[in-house]
Design a protein around this motif. Structure first.
Motif, PDB file in Angstrom:
ATOM      1  N   SER A   4      31.003  42.068  24.213  1.00 57.90           N
ATOM      2  CA  SER A   4      31.746  42.085  25.476  1.00 57.90           C
ATOM      3  C   SER A   4      31.274  40.968  26.395  1.00 57.90           C
ATOM      4  O   SER A   4      32.080  40.307  27.067  1.00 57.90           O
ATOM      5  CB  SER A   4      31.591  43.441  26.166  1.00 57.90           C
ATOM      6  OG  SER A   4      32.147  44.466  25.384  1.00 57.90           O
ATOM      7  N   VAL A  80      42.143  40.158  33.628  1.00 54.80           N
ATOM      8  CA  VAL A  80      42.880  41.045  32.724  1.00 54.80           C
ATOM      9  C   VAL A  80      42.453  40.848  31.276  1.00 54.80           C
ATOM     10  O   VAL A  80      42.142  41.809  30.563  1.00 54.80           O
ATOM     11  CB  VAL A  80      44.407  40.829  32.882  1.00 54.80           C
ATOM     12  CG1 VAL A  80      45.183  41.572  31.810  1.00 54.80           C
ATOM     13  CG2 VAL A  80      44.858  41.257  34.272  1.00 54.80           C
ATOM     14  N   THR A  81      42.438  39.593  30.825  1.00 58.63           N
ATOM     15  CA  THR A  81      42.139  39.351  29.405  1.00 58.63           C
ATOM     16  C   THR A  81      40.690  39.681  29.071  1.00 58.63           C
ATOM     17  O   THR A  81      40.414  40.214  28.000  1.00 58.63           O
ATOM     18  CB  THR A  81      42.464  37.908  28.986  1.00 58.63           C
ATOM     19  OG1 THR A  81      41.662  36.987  29.739  1.00 58.63           O
ATOM     20  CG2 THR A  81      43.943  37.598  29.166  1.00 58.63           C
ATOM     21  N   TYR A  84      40.225  43.642  29.065  1.00 58.98           N
ATOM     22  CA  TYR A  84      40.813  44.249  27.875  1.00 58.98           C
ATOM     23  C   TYR A  84      39.978  43.931  26.635  1.00 58.98           C
ATOM     24  O   TYR A  84      39.617  44.829  25.862  1.00 58.98           O
ATOM     25  CB  TYR A  84      42.257  43.787  27.644  1.00 58.98           C
ATOM     26  CG  TYR A  84      42.755  44.257  26.314  1.00 58.98           C
ATOM     27  CD1 TYR A  84      43.075  45.599  26.112  1.00 58.98           C
ATOM     28  CD2 TYR A  84      42.837  43.390  25.234  1.00 58.98           C
ATOM     29  CE1 TYR A  84      43.482  46.051  24.875  1.00 58.98           C
ATOM     30  CE2 TYR A  84      43.234  43.836  23.996  1.00 58.98           C
ATOM     31  CZ  TYR A  84      43.561  45.167  23.820  1.00 58.98           C
ATOM     32  OH  TYR A  84      43.948  45.614  22.583  1.00 58.98           O
ATOM     33  N   ALA A  88      37.856  46.394  24.263  1.00 61.24           N
ATOM     34  CA  ALA A  88      38.228  46.477  22.856  1.00 61.24           C
ATOM     35  C   ALA A  88      37.039  46.229  21.932  1.00 61.24           C
ATOM     36  O   ALA A  88      36.951  46.831  20.860  1.00 61.24           O
ATOM     37  CB  ALA A  88      39.326  45.454  22.549  1.00 61.24           C
ATOM     38  N   ARG A  95      33.658  51.805  26.349  1.00 61.31           N
ATOM     39  CA  ARG A  95      34.737  50.854  26.646  1.00 61.31           C
ATOM     40  C   ARG A  95      34.819  50.473  28.117  1.00 61.31           C
ATOM     41  O   ARG A  95      35.072  49.321  28.444  1.00 61.31           O
ATOM     42  CB  ARG A  95      36.065  51.396  26.136  1.00 61.31           C
ATOM     43  CG  ARG A  95      36.104  51.354  24.611  1.00 61.31           C
ATOM     44  CD  ARG A  95      37.494  51.308  24.086  1.00 61.31           C
ATOM     45  NE  ARG A  95      37.431  51.064  22.654  1.00 61.31           N
ATOM     46  CZ  ARG A  95      37.997  51.825  21.749  1.00 61.31           C
ATOM     47  NH1 ARG A  95      38.709  52.870  22.121  1.00 61.31           N
ATOM     48  NH2 ARG A  95      37.891  51.528  20.477  1.00 61.31           N
ATOM     49  N   ALA A  99      34.353  46.689  29.399  1.00 61.87           N
ATOM     50  CA  ALA A  99      35.320  46.009  30.268  1.00 61.87           C
ATOM     51  C   ALA A  99      34.627  45.437  31.504  1.00 61.87           C
ATOM     52  O   ALA A  99      34.886  44.297  31.904  1.00 61.87           O
ATOM     53  CB  ALA A  99      36.422  46.977  30.683  1.00 61.87           C
TER      54      ALA A  99
END
Length: 154
Positions: A4, A80-81, A84, A88, A95, A99
């Motif tokens: 992440s 946003v990207t 997400y 993911a 999660r 994020a």
């Protein structure tokens, strides 16, 4: 959380790279089945579309008229990207943390990357520094989606 963090690092420099990296992983079947929209990223049309958008972003970055990555719309896309993709790539129970890690990393490194790029452009120019940055960002994004990065070896 390493994956992440890495995807957030990539997103801080190129906002669409997280989607292209997820698409590459999806085409290899390397995304968790329980990841939201995992099947979508395995679709060839979606995968190639994400890669094409990422390539267009990289090409556009070399133009004199390219906006700075720290403009509000650029930061919104990165938010946003990265969020997400960070979610993911995190394990199912982490999660929200994934994020947050990716989002925080993307926003912080957007500014740092912009300052470094501005300084390096004075000496090496926009195109050369852009290609070097693209290579680093692409490598970081692909490393982030590689599940072997966090596998434990015996």
């Amino acid at each position: 959380m390493l994956r992440s963090y890495l995807i957030g690092l990539a997103a801080g420099q190129r906002g669409i790279v997280p989607l292209a990296a997820l698409a590459a992983a999806g085409r290899r079947g390397a995304l968790p089945d329980d990841m939201p929209l995992a099947r979508l990223f395995g679709n060839p049309l979606i995968a190639w579309g994400a890669v094409a958008l990422s390539a267009a972003e990289m090409a556009g970055d070399k133009q004199k008229t390219a906006p700075d990555r720290i403009v509000p719309i650029g930061l919104a896309v990165r938010s946003v990207t990265s969020a997400y993709a960070g979610a993911a790539l995190a394990s199912k129970g982490q999660r929200v943390t994934g994020a947050a890690v990716a989002l925080g990393t993307a926003l912080a490194t957007s500014w740092v990357g912009w300052k470094l790029r501005c300084a390096s452009m004075e000496r090496y120019g926009q195109t050369a520094t852009g290609f070097v940055e693209d290579a680093m960002v692409l490598a970081t994004g692909l490393a982030a989606v590689d599940p072997r990065l966090t596998e434990r070896t015996a």
